[in-house]
Design a protein around this motif. Structure first.
Motif: not given
Length: 233
Positions: A204-233
């Motif tokens: 996951v990238m945010e503001n030109g930097a790597v903000a997080d990295t994890f396996d896809s199973a974690t992304g599916r199980a913990e949607p909030a972990r991704l949404e915090q980076y992808l939500a439009v501010h």
């Protein structure tokens, strides 16, 4: 896990403006890694830096046992890296067959017959000009053109962007087949469900930097972990 691609603390600029900051991640042989993030997060610039199109000002990029940081895009492509850009860039006056075979390398496992199996929608369009195709058909064509080069590492920038749902499903089907072939893929994709369904790992990238990295199973199980980076501010 041995990495086919290693990106180590690269920094890339557009003129005086820094686009990516100390970006580091790896892609293992036969792995599919998705680069995710909001528009402007630096994902496309990262792909372009890997391909030498926007050279990294500092840091290092290794492919196999080669340091490719300062190589030209042509030299990098000859090593087996292929970028399919989001702009598609079809040759509008060439036929679909000519577009696809333009970059064909002898020995590539992706012969025209194999590509027609992967992209059956193109089979009846081979004699049409590239400029006569719909956006979805052009996307299929440029993906086929990239595969005809026989890449060891395929970089895909937003392959489903702007496509109708039926074409998004077709792109996803092709990517699953390529994963089954064992092709190593670095995928930039806004369609989160498709990315998590296909990728082994997420960066996951945010503001030109790597903000997080994890396996896809974690992304599916913990949607909030991704949404915090992808939500439009």
């Amino acid at each position: 896990m041995k990495m086919l691609l290693e990106v180590d603390a690269i920094n890339t600029f557009y003129g005086p403006s820094q686009a990516i900051h100390d970006v580091s991640f790896g892609v293992a042989q036969s792995e599919v890694v998705a680069l995710l993030g909001r528009n402007g997060a630096g994902k496309s610039t990262t792909l372009r830096s890997i391909m030498g199109l926007n050279g990294a000002a500092s840091g290092r990029i290794r492919y196999g046992d080669r340091d490719i940081t300062r190589m030209s895009p042509q030299a990098i492509a000859r090593l087996g890296l292929t970028l399919v850009p989001e702009t598609r860039d079809p040759f509008v006056l060439l036929t679909v067959r000519e577009n696809i075979m333009l970059g064909y390398r002898p020995g590539s496992p992706y012969t025209l017959d194999r590509l027609m199996d992967l992209f059956p929608l193109l089979r009846e369009l081979l004699k049409k000009k590239g400029g006569e195709l719909s956006g979805g058909q052009q996307q299929m064509m440029v993906m086929a053109r990239g595969l005809a080069m026989g890449p060891r590492l395929l970089l895909l920038d937003e392959p489903s962007q702007g496509l109708a749902p039926i074409m998004v499903k077709a792109v996803a089907s092709v990517l699953k087949q390529l994963k089954g072939d064992g092709l190593t893929i670095l995928l930039v994709e806004q369609n989160l469900n498709m990315a998590l369904d296909i990728a082994d790992r997420v960066v996951v990238m945010e503001n030109g930097a790597v903000a997080d990295t994890f396996d896809s199973a974690t992304g599916r199980a913990e949607p909030a972990r991704l949404e915090q980076y992808l939500a439009v501010h």
